[in-house]
Scaffold this motif. Structure first.
Motif, mmCIF file in Angstrom:
data_model
loop_
_atom_site.group_PDB
_atom_site.id
_atom_site.type_symbol
_atom_site.label_atom_id
_atom_site.label_comp_id
_atom_site.label_asym_id
_atom_site.label_seq_id
_atom_site.Cartn_x
_atom_site.Cartn_y
_atom_site.Cartn_z
ATOM 1 N N SER A 10 0.844 -1.212 0.000
ATOM 2 C CA SER A 10 0.000 0.000 0.000
ATOM 3 C C SER A 10 0.872 1.253 0.000
ATOM 4 C CB SER A 10 -0.920 0.008 1.230
ATOM 5 O OG SER A 10 -0.179 0.296 2.396
ATOM 6 N N SER A 48 -4.810 7.422 0.786
ATOM 7 C CA SER A 48 -4.888 6.709 2.064
ATOM 8 C C SER A 48 -6.326 6.319 2.386
ATOM 9 C CB SER A 48 -4.248 7.480 3.214
ATOM 10 O OG SER A 48 -4.187 8.831 2.975
ATOM 11 N N HIS A 51 -7.138 3.279 0.314
ATOM 12 C CA HIS A 51 -6.509 2.080 0.884
ATOM 13 C C HIS A 51 -7.350 1.564 2.051
ATOM 14 C CE1 HIS A 51 -2.838 1.837 -1.388
ATOM 15 N NE2 HIS A 51 -2.451 3.052 -1.079
ATOM 16 N N SER A 87 -0.515 6.311 3.023
ATOM 17 C CA SER A 87 -0.789 5.029 2.366
ATOM 18 C C SER A 87 -0.081 3.895 3.105
ATOM 19 C CB SER A 87 -0.299 5.071 0.920
ATOM 20 O OG SER A 87 -1.049 6.005 0.182
#
Ligand code: KG4
Ligand code: ZN
Length: 343
Positions: A10, A48, A51, A87
């Motif tokens: 990620s 983010s 994710h 992230s």
């Protein structure tokens, strides 16, 4: 039986989860965040959040596709850096929590190391792998490095870019030409029918094994400003030749230093890694140059070039085999150089 490992990636704008048994990939799921396209680049805060919503479903799908459950897992690997802090936090928190809840060993992985180690994924039993030490041209959206790979855990970065990365150069020039983000793959597609010698752009000349790509971006910008003034349709009329010429310049620049490093170090196993290794011009040129020079060349399959969790899993297997685990307080690192040495 070899270790069954769950891997999480990620670091930027793709959420990915993979399951590996040893060096074989049982599943490799990538959720691409399309939302950044509208902004012409990755928006970290939105990445983010995406994710956060993608991670559990992506892991769920990866386990399902591999035909395993959480109970079967024997370890967890996650990208600890380098990348976007927000992230990285999502993957790090998820991986550490899962490992803690299931009492599994967990290991934090350097994303650039994982790009390189993708060469050791063995989807077929007769896979040919590079011998150590080998040279790897690691080209992604954030990095451009020539690396001497000494072992699965030790690397010497021989040279890198002083400004834009090769992928960044592709994306920024694509934007100037009017192509949407990420422009690299679109430049590649247009270049296929263009003349690579139609326009001559300058190649940077940095000392040693270093690179610089910001001058090329500026040269293309000024060239197009001039041409468009004379003919407002210049870009549309020359799209394929422009893309082919830009790609040719980037590929030649990358290859010049790689050849220099291989010859000066006397290394004949030469590999490509990172998102830009998906570029068809670069792949073909490495094959051609390798054939002429008597190298063994290694190019990852497409699914392991751009960001994916399978490569994080491969690096995780090596690190866990070496007895390495993440401490309970492991935190993401936005910047993180490769671990040097000869061990
Ligand atoms: O490794 P990667 O997926 O993410 C990072 O770690 O940065 O690399 C992404 C970069 C982007 O700049 C993208 O435009 C470039 O790789 N890229 C390409 C191609 N496919 C991806 N550049 C040129 N030609 C391609 N076919
Ligand atoms: Zn990457």
């Amino acid at each position: 039986m070899e270790r069954l490992l769950l891997a999480i990636e990620s670091s930027c704008d793709d959420t990915s989860a993979a399951v590996l048994r040893g060096n074989r990939v049982l599943s490799n799921v990538v959720a691409t965040q399309k939302l950044h396209e509208a902004y012409g680049g990755v928006v970290p805060e939105l990445a983010s959040r995406a994710h956060q919503s993608n991670i559990v479903p992506t892991v769920h799908t990866a386990l399902e596709q591999a035909g395993v459950t959480l109970d079967d897992l024997e370890g967890v690997a996650f990208t600890q850096g380098p990348g976007l802090m927000g992230s990285l936090l999502v993957g790090t928190s998820f991986a550490k929590s899962l490992a803690q809840a299931r009492a599994l060993p967990v290991v934090g992985i350097n994303h650039m190391e994982a790009h390189i180690l993708a060469h050791f994924i063995a989807d077929t039993p007769d896979q040919i792998m590079p011998n150590f030490p080998f040279l790897c041209l690691t080209v992604s959206g954030g990095h451009t490095q020539i690396v001497r790979v000494n072992s699965p855990t030790r690397f010497d970065v021989l040279g890198e870019t002083t400004d834009d990365a090769a992928g960044e150069a592709f994306d920024k020039i694509a934007k100037i030409i009017g192509l949407p983000y990420p422009g690299g793959p679109l430049v590649d597609r247009n270049a296929k029918n263009g003349n690579p010698k139609a326009f001559a752009f300058p190649k940077s000349n940095v000392d040693g094994y270093g690179y610089s790509f910001s001058g090329l971006k500026t040269a293309v910008l000024y060239f197009l400003q001039k041409q468009v003034k004379a003919n407002p349709n210049f870009i549309a009329e020359n799209m394929e030749d422009l893309c082919a010429s830009v790609q040719h310049t980037i590929v030649e620049t990358l290859m010049d230093k790689l050849v220099l490093a291989a010859e000066e170090l006397g290394i004949t196993d030469v590999a490509l890694a990172g998102g830009v290794s998906a570029n068809s011009g670069l792949r073909q040129t490495l094959r051609d140059v390798g054939e002429a020079k008597g190298w063994r060349t290694f190019i990852p399959p497409f699914q392991y070039c751009t960001d994916n969790a399978a490569m994080i899993g491969m690096a995780g297997q090596f690190r866990l085999d070496a007895g390495q685990v993440a401490p309970l307080n492991a935190a993401p690192k936005a910047r993180w150089t490769l671990e040097s040495g000869r061990g």
